[in-house]
Design an enzyme around this catalytic site. Structure first.
Site, PDB file in Angstrom:
ATOM      1  N   CYS A   9      -5.496  61.529  48.059  1.00  0.00           N
ATOM      2  CA  CYS A   9      -5.425  62.292  46.810  1.00  0.00           C
ATOM      3  C   CYS A   9      -3.950  62.340  46.415  1.00  0.00           C
ATOM      4  CB  CYS A   9      -6.053  63.673  46.955  1.00  0.00           C
ATOM      5  SG  CYS A   9      -5.209  64.810  48.082  1.00  0.00           S
ATOM      6  N   ASN A  12      -2.098  65.394  49.237  1.00  0.00           N
ATOM      7  CA  ASN A  12      -2.617  65.429  50.600  1.00  0.00           C
ATOM      8  C   ASN A  12      -2.641  66.843  51.180  1.00  0.00           C
ATOM      9  OD1 ASN A  12      -1.761  64.052  53.855  1.00  0.00           O
ATOM     10  ND2 ASN A  12      -3.783  64.162  52.949  1.00  0.00           N
ATOM     11  N   CYS A  14      -5.269  69.186  49.631  1.00  0.00           N
ATOM     12  CA  CYS A  14      -6.565  69.776  49.246  1.00  0.00           C
ATOM     13  C   CYS A  14      -7.715  68.802  49.517  1.00  0.00           C
ATOM     14  CB  CYS A  14      -6.581  70.185  47.770  1.00  0.00           C
ATOM     15  SG  CYS A  14      -5.473  71.550  47.344  1.00  0.00           S
ATOM     16  N   ARG A  15      -7.857  67.804  48.666  1.00  0.00           N
ATOM     17  CA  ARG A  15      -9.041  66.946  48.715  1.00  0.00           C
ATOM     18  C   ARG A  15      -9.058  65.963  49.873  1.00  0.00           C
ATOM     19  NH1 ARG A  15      -8.471  64.673  42.844  1.00  0.00           N
ATOM     20  NH2 ARG A  15      -6.290  64.877  43.469  1.00  0.00           N
ATOM     21  N   SER A  16      -7.990  65.212  50.062  1.00  0.00           N
ATOM     22  CA  SER A  16      -8.036  64.192  51.120  1.00  0.00           C
ATOM     23  C   SER A  16      -8.077  64.788  52.525  1.00  0.00           C
ATOM     24  CB  SER A  16      -6.924  63.150  50.962  1.00  0.00           C
ATOM     25  OG  SER A  16      -5.649  63.733  50.931  1.00  0.00           O
ATOM     26  N   ASP A 125      -9.622  67.909  41.484  1.00  0.00           N
ATOM     27  CA  ASP A 125      -8.551  68.640  42.150  1.00  0.00           C
ATOM     28  C   ASP A 125      -8.781  70.149  41.994  1.00  0.00           C
ATOM     29  OD1 ASP A 125      -6.201  69.608  43.236  1.00  0.00           O
ATOM     30  OD2 ASP A 125      -4.905  68.261  42.086  1.00  0.00           O
TER      31      ASP A 125
END
Length: 156
Positions: A9, A12, A14-16, A125
């Protein structure tokens, strides 16, 4: 043969890292026969060395995923040689990864291509949102994880 997967993301945090932790846990629990290596990174270097966002860690913990030990890093040129799959959370990061990848052997794609039934092509996000946005990320990562792991199981 071990498959190597990198989730990406922007920062690095939150999402990934959520995808990394969710895939690791679901693989261990539901696909223990798969030999996989999992990591995550960001296309930007805003948060290198930092742990995931506290809201990310908290939402994941409520579902039994432990992300506390993860630390942000930036995607490196060698990642496109080291990993079999470099999976972006959204179109903007996918475009950047495709530009950086060159003629690498890694499959560079959107993570949610493995979960077409989830109704989204991107993991949005959650950074500027509320807890419901972090929960949505978890929902999408769980769907993507099962789809990806099923794909790996079916395709040896």
């Amino acid at each position: 043969m071990s498959r190597r997967i990198l989730f990406v993301c922007l920062g690095n945090i939150c999402r990934s890292p959520t995808a990394e932790g969710v895939v690791r846990a679901i693989a261990a629990r539901e696909f223990p026969e798969l030999a996989i290596e999992i990591d995550s990174a960001g296309t930007a270097d805003y948060h290198v060395g930092e742990p995931p966002d506290r809201r990310t860690v908290s939402a994941a913990r409520r579902r039994g995923y432990d992300l506390a030990s993860l630390r942000a890093r930036r995607v490196l040129a060698e990642d496109f040689r080291r990993f079999d799959y470099v999976l972006a959370m959204d179109e903007a990061n996918l475009v950047e990864l495709e530009e950086r990848a060159g003629a690498s052997a890694a499959e560079v794609a959107l993570f949610l291509k493995f979960a077409p039934e989830c109704g989204s092509v991107e993991v949005p996000d959650p950074y500027y949102g509320g807890i419901e946005d972090f929960e949505r990320v978890l929902d999408l990562c769980e769907a993507g994880a099962r789809g990806l792991l099923s794909h790996l199981k079916s395709n040896g």
